[in-house]
Design a protein around this motif. Structure first.
Motif, short mmCIF file in Angstrom:
data_model
loop_
_atom_site.label_atom_id
_atom_site.label_comp_id
_atom_site.label_asym_id
_atom_site.label_seq_id
_atom_site.Cartn_x
_atom_site.Cartn_y
_atom_site.Cartn_z
N ASN A 138 44.65 42.01 29.42
CA ASN A 138 44.57 41.33 30.72
C ASN A 138 45.26 42.17 31.78
O ASN A 138 46.12 41.70 32.52
N LYS A 139 44.87 43.44 31.83
CA LYS A 139 45.56 44.38 32.72
C LYS A 139 45.35 44.06 34.18
O LYS A 139 46.21 44.28 35.01
N GLN A 140 44.18 43.51 34.51
CA GLN A 140 43.88 43.26 35.92
C GLN A 140 43.46 41.81 36.12
O GLN A 140 42.64 41.28 35.39
N GLY A 141 44.07 41.16 37.13
CA GLY A 141 43.71 39.79 37.45
C GLY A 141 42.64 39.77 38.53
O GLY A 141 42.27 40.80 39.08
N ALA A 142 42.14 38.55 38.79
CA ALA A 142 41.06 38.44 39.76
C ALA A 142 41.33 37.38 40.80
O ALA A 142 40.43 37.01 41.55
N SER A 143 42.52 36.86 40.89
CA SER A 143 42.84 35.84 41.88
C SER A 143 42.87 36.48 43.26
O SER A 143 43.45 37.55 43.46
N THR A 144 42.26 35.81 44.22
CA THR A 144 42.30 36.29 45.60
C THR A 144 43.64 35.91 46.22
O THR A 144 44.41 35.11 45.68
N LEU A 145 43.90 36.48 47.40
CA LEU A 145 45.13 36.13 48.10
C LEU A 145 45.16 34.64 48.42
O LEU A 145 46.21 34.00 48.36
N THR A 146 44.00 34.10 48.77
CA THR A 146 43.95 32.67 49.10
C THR A 146 44.29 31.83 47.88
O THR A 146 45.02 30.83 47.99
N GLN A 147 43.78 32.20 46.72
CA GLN A 147 44.10 31.48 45.50
C GLN A 147 45.59 31.58 45.18
O GLN A 147 46.23 30.59 44.80
N GLN A 148 46.13 32.78 45.31
CA GLN A 148 47.57 32.94 45.06
C GLN A 148 48.40 32.12 46.03
O GLN A 148 49.41 31.51 45.65
N LEU A 149 47.97 32.10 47.29
CA LEU A 149 48.70 31.32 48.29
C LEU A 149 48.65 29.84 47.96
O LEU A 149 49.67 29.14 48.05
N ALA A 150 47.47 29.34 47.57
CA ALA A 150 47.34 27.94 47.20
C ALA A 150 48.26 27.61 46.04
O ALA A 150 48.92 26.56 46.02
N ARG A 151 48.32 28.50 45.07
CA ARG A 151 49.17 28.28 43.90
C ARG A 151 50.65 28.28 44.27
O ARG A 151 51.43 27.44 43.83
N ASN A 152 51.04 29.23 45.12
CA ASN A 152 52.45 29.34 45.49
C ASN A 152 52.91 28.23 46.42
O ASN A 152 54.07 27.81 46.37
N LEU A 153 52.00 27.77 47.28
CA LEU A 153 52.38 26.73 48.25
C LEU A 153 52.44 25.35 47.64
O LEU A 153 53.34 24.57 47.93
N TYR A 154 51.44 25.04 46.78
CA TYR A 154 51.27 23.64 46.39
C TYR A 154 51.36 23.36 44.90
O TYR A 154 51.40 22.19 44.51
N LEU A 155 51.38 24.38 44.05
CA LEU A 155 51.26 24.15 42.62
C LEU A 155 52.31 24.90 41.82
O LEU A 155 53.02 25.76 42.35
N THR A 156 52.38 24.57 40.56
CA THR A 156 53.22 25.31 39.63
C THR A 156 52.36 26.42 39.03
O THR A 156 51.17 26.55 39.33
N HIS A 157 52.95 27.19 38.14
CA HIS A 157 52.21 28.29 37.51
C HIS A 157 51.79 27.94 36.08
O HIS A 157 51.47 28.83 35.29
N ILE A 183 45.74 33.13 57.02
CA ILE A 183 45.99 33.07 55.57
C ILE A 183 46.80 34.28 55.12
O ILE A 183 47.76 34.15 54.34
N LEU A 184 46.42 35.44 55.61
CA LEU A 184 47.15 36.66 55.25
C LEU A 184 48.59 36.59 55.74
O LEU A 184 49.52 37.00 55.02
N ASN A 185 48.81 36.07 56.94
CA ASN A 185 50.16 35.93 57.47
C ASN A 185 51.00 34.98 56.61
O ASN A 185 52.16 35.26 56.29
N LEU A 186 50.38 33.84 56.22
CA LEU A 186 51.08 32.90 55.35
C LEU A 186 51.45 33.56 54.02
O LEU A 186 52.56 33.39 53.51
N TYR A 187 50.52 34.33 53.47
CA TYR A 187 50.76 35.00 52.20
C TYR A 187 51.91 36.00 52.30
O TYR A 187 52.80 36.02 51.44
N MET A 188 51.88 36.82 53.34
CA MET A 188 52.91 37.85 53.49
C MET A 188 54.30 37.25 53.67
O MET A 188 55.31 37.88 53.35
N ASN A 189 54.37 36.03 54.18
CA ASN A 189 55.67 35.37 54.37
C ASN A 189 56.08 34.50 53.19
O ASN A 189 57.20 34.01 53.15
N GLN A 190 55.15 34.30 52.24
CA GLN A 190 55.42 33.39 51.13
C GLN A 190 55.71 34.09 49.83
O GLN A 190 56.49 33.62 49.02
N ILE A 191 55.09 35.23 49.60
CA ILE A 191 55.12 35.88 48.29
C ILE A 191 56.54 36.30 47.91
O ILE A 191 57.37 36.64 48.77
#
Length: 704
Positions: A138-157, A183-191
């Motif tokens: 599983n060397k490479q994932g396929a989640s988009t930034l939007t998916q990662q943001l949704a997971r980080n903002l509202y969900l657990t892992h 969305i990109l701005n939210l991601y850059m400030n959340q990760i």
């Protein structure tokens, strides 16, 4: 031998099978048609349901995301001196305030088709599957930034189907409600970038000590690699992994045309200058002041503690970094390292009440108790200026009012009680002295005579006007500073004298803004004329004598290269020097926390701390005279009699008075050995008197 069938026969025999086949295919075609119709109908229904679902999701609000923001405290020059956060160090910035390299590096490694998909990248999924199949991992994932943001903002892992379904729903909602840049701005400030740093701004500061907008290509590629696995790709934990990841990102950027291969190679070879782990440019700076500001924000201004710790607010303070460093250096140098003696220093700008510096003790790490606000310390003789201000303003006394300096027993409370003060080391003039001499030498007999003349109730009233709220009793010993006050109160009171009788309420917080820049609180200057300017100026002139020859502060006068007024104070357990220039009022206290008796050597440490601090704090400020207000006059007097000096006086002194209180009677009757010059001739007064005369003349010139 069979006869060959005729062409017509062959045609007839072939026609039969075709008919049979047609009959057999009809049901199949009918079934296929019905299946197609049903599938088309199902597709249309599904499409309709999808449209309805999307319309429904568009009307639904996203869950409230609890995104904590790091709050900041800033000094008077805009430097961050403290941050507040509860585990998540995050400072959100706009996309325009992030280095383009950091944005490009993030997109190159995390979501190269971010601007081309609608939240789900099917091509990315296929590409990742091929890579993983090739490497059997599983060397490479396929989640988009939007998916990662949704997971980080509202969900657990957690890896469950329920979580994945929710993630998909929130991804759709994010794409519908926000633009790609948002969305990109939210991601850059959340990760998360490791070591408690959330968002690119906090990461840039933590790793490189700079804002995100100043990140270089090499730094950006290094940081962009960390979120995939902070434990594996943090340069502070594994530099080899971090450099390998940086190389991967740089090559990806070159492959996608963001940079050239040459740029990638140069960036990889660049030597990065990291901030040392845990290093902070202002760590440990002004800790007592920072604690004070926090308490004021929460307890006085009503700022919610959670908002302070998680709300991303900015607190703008009055702290002067130059003065604060001077204060910390003066205290550290003023007391030997091995000594257990403590110290406190607070400096206030008398013109506006700004608290410029604060040192509450010698070692904050060991003891956080802020001695600037300790209200158990007797000010001793440093309280006397408040007494003499009362005498000038309400007691009918002048600088030449005289009392005899000798052992004296005073009676009070209608003769029922007695009080017998002593001078330090039992040193008395055994003669009449005036107010200037009494202040310079800190004569206790003169002070008690004064309070008996003006009344202790009036002295307490003056103290209240100057900003001293500590409890006091109307007894003769009040004149000698026997009732405890804090260094903070003393600095505030003396600041009123420095400002010509205007009391500026001390202030530490100028403004508080929320994360969007909205003002939550803004200080309103509170300056009030509480004492007549002429009386304050005359007292200031008298207090300058403390640093003249024979004054209790004379031994540090050479270190102070500007007009300064002040007063020392010494008790069995405490030593003070409180003084001021036109720009700064400072209180210095030294002693022991448990009230242990101090030695003469220990008592002498307050004055050098004061002198060192004032000169360093005001090093860039040109020396200024105290401005002379209207209603003040200067005349030559005979020190022996307090009368106007004439040509026969062997000594004379230029003295300052409130207009109308200067002496009108000439001394006369002195024997002379020749002509004595008048005030316009050569001054024969001692050096200290000549210095004061010169200063007074300069003041008059300055005023005119």
């Amino acid at each position: 031998m069979k006869k060959a069938p005729s062409p017509a026969g062959r045609k007839r025999r072939r026609a039969v099978p075709f008919a049979v086949k047609s009959e057999r295919l009809s049901p199949l075609l009918s079934i296929s048609y019905r299946w197609f119709v049903r599938m088309a109908a199902a597709g249309l229904i599904g499409l309709a349901l999808l449209i309805v679902l999307l319309l429904y999701l568009r009307t639904q609000a996203l869950p409230v995301a609890s995104i904590s923001q790091t709050s900041e405290m800033l000094d008077l020059q805009g430097n961050v001196i403290d941050t507040f956060h509860t585990g998540e160090n995050r400072r959100s910035v706009s996309l325009a305030d992030i280095s383009p390299y950091a944005v490009q590096a993030t997109l190159a490694i995390e979501d190269r088709r971010f601007y081309d998909h609608n939240g789900f990248d099917l091509r990315g999924v296929a590409r990742a599957a091929l890579v993983n199949l090739e490497h059997l991992s599983n060397k490479q994932g396929a989640s988009t930034l939007t998916q990662q943001l949704a997971r980080n903002l509202y969900l657990t892992h957690e890896k469950t189907w329920t979580r994945k379904l929710k993630e998909a729903v929130y991804t759709v909602q994010l794409e519908m409600k926000y633009s790609k840049d948002e969305i990109l701005n939210l991601y850059m400030n959340q990760i998360y970038y490791g070591h408690g740093a959330y968002g690119i701004e906090a990461a840039a500061d933590y790793y490189f000590g700079k804002p995100a907008k100043e990140l270089t290509l090499a730094e950006s590629a290094m940081l962009a690699g960390i979120p995939k696995g902070p434990k594996y790709y943090s340069p502070f934990l594994d530099m080899k992994n971090a450099k390998d990841r940086q190389r991967t990102i740089l090559l990806a950027m070159a492959e996608q045309g963001m940079i050239t291969r040459e740029q990638a190679d140069r960036a990889y070879a660049e030597l990065l200058h990291f901030r040392k782990p845990g290093e902070d440019a202002e760590e440990g700076f002004a800790p007592y002041f920072r604690d004070y500001v926090r308490s004021v924000a929460i307890e006085r201004l009503g700022i919610d503690e959670r908002l302070l710790n998680e709300g991303g607010i900015r607190i703008y303070t009055t702290l002067d970094p130059v003065a604060q460093r001077a204060a910390e250096e003066a205290v550290n140098a003023g007391i030997p390292d091995k000594s257990e003696q403590q110290a406190a220093l607070v400096a206030i700008d008398p013109r506006n009440g700004y608290i410029k510096a604060m040192v509450g003790g010698r070692d904050y790490q060991t003891n956080q108790y802020n001695r600037v606000f300790a209200d158990s310390r007797q000010p001793g003789s440093s309280f006397k200026p408040i007494l003499y201000l009362t005498a000038l303003a309400e007691g009918g006394m002048t600088p030449v009012t005289r009392f005899k300096s000798e052992p004296t027993t005073f009676t009070y409370d209608e003769g029922r009680k007695t009080y017998k003060p002593r001078n330090f080391n039992d040193k008395y003039a055994h003669d009449y002295i005036d107010m200037r001499q009494a202040i310079a030498s800190s004569d206790n007999i003169y002070a008690v005579n004064t309070i008996m003349s003006v009344g202790p109730e009036k002295v307490i009233g003056t103290a209240r006007k100057l900003g001293i709220d500590s409890p006091m009793q109307p007894v003769p010993s009040l004149a000698l500073g026997t009732f405890p006050v804090s260094p903070f109160e003393m600095a505030s009171a003396f600041g009123t004298l420095a400002a010509g009788g205007k009391h500026a309420e001390p202030v530490a917080i100028l403004r508080i803004e929320d994360r969007k820049g909205n003002i939550l609180y803004e200080a309103e200057p509170k300056v009030e004329q509480v004492v007549d300017a002429a009386h304050a100026y005359v007292l200031t002139s008298l207090m300058e004598s403390v640093f003249d020859n024979g004054g209790t502060g004379y031994r540090v006068s050479a270190a102070i290269k500007r007009p300064v007024a002040g007063k020392t104070g010494t008790t069995a357990t405490d030593a003070w020097l409180v003084g001021y220039t036109p720009e700064l009022a400072t209180a210095v206290w030294v002693g022991y926390d448990k009230g242990r008796t101090i030695t003469p050597t220990e008592a002498h440490r307050a004055a050098p701390i004061f002198a060192s601090f004032m000169e360093k704090a005001l090093e860039a400020v040109p020396p200024k005279l105290f401005p002379m207000p209207d209603g003040v006059v200067s005349v030559y007097i005979d020190p022996a009699s307090g009368k106007l000096a004439d040509a026969t006086c062997p000594e004379k002194r230029l003295e300052t008075f409130v207009r109308g209180t200067e002496p009108t009677e000439t001394c006369g009757g002195h024997e002379t050995g020749g002509d004595t010059p008048d005030a316009g001739g050569q001054d024969t007064a001692p050096a200290a008197e000549r210095r004061r005369s010169w200063l007074d003349q300069l003041r008059r010139w300055w005023r005119d």
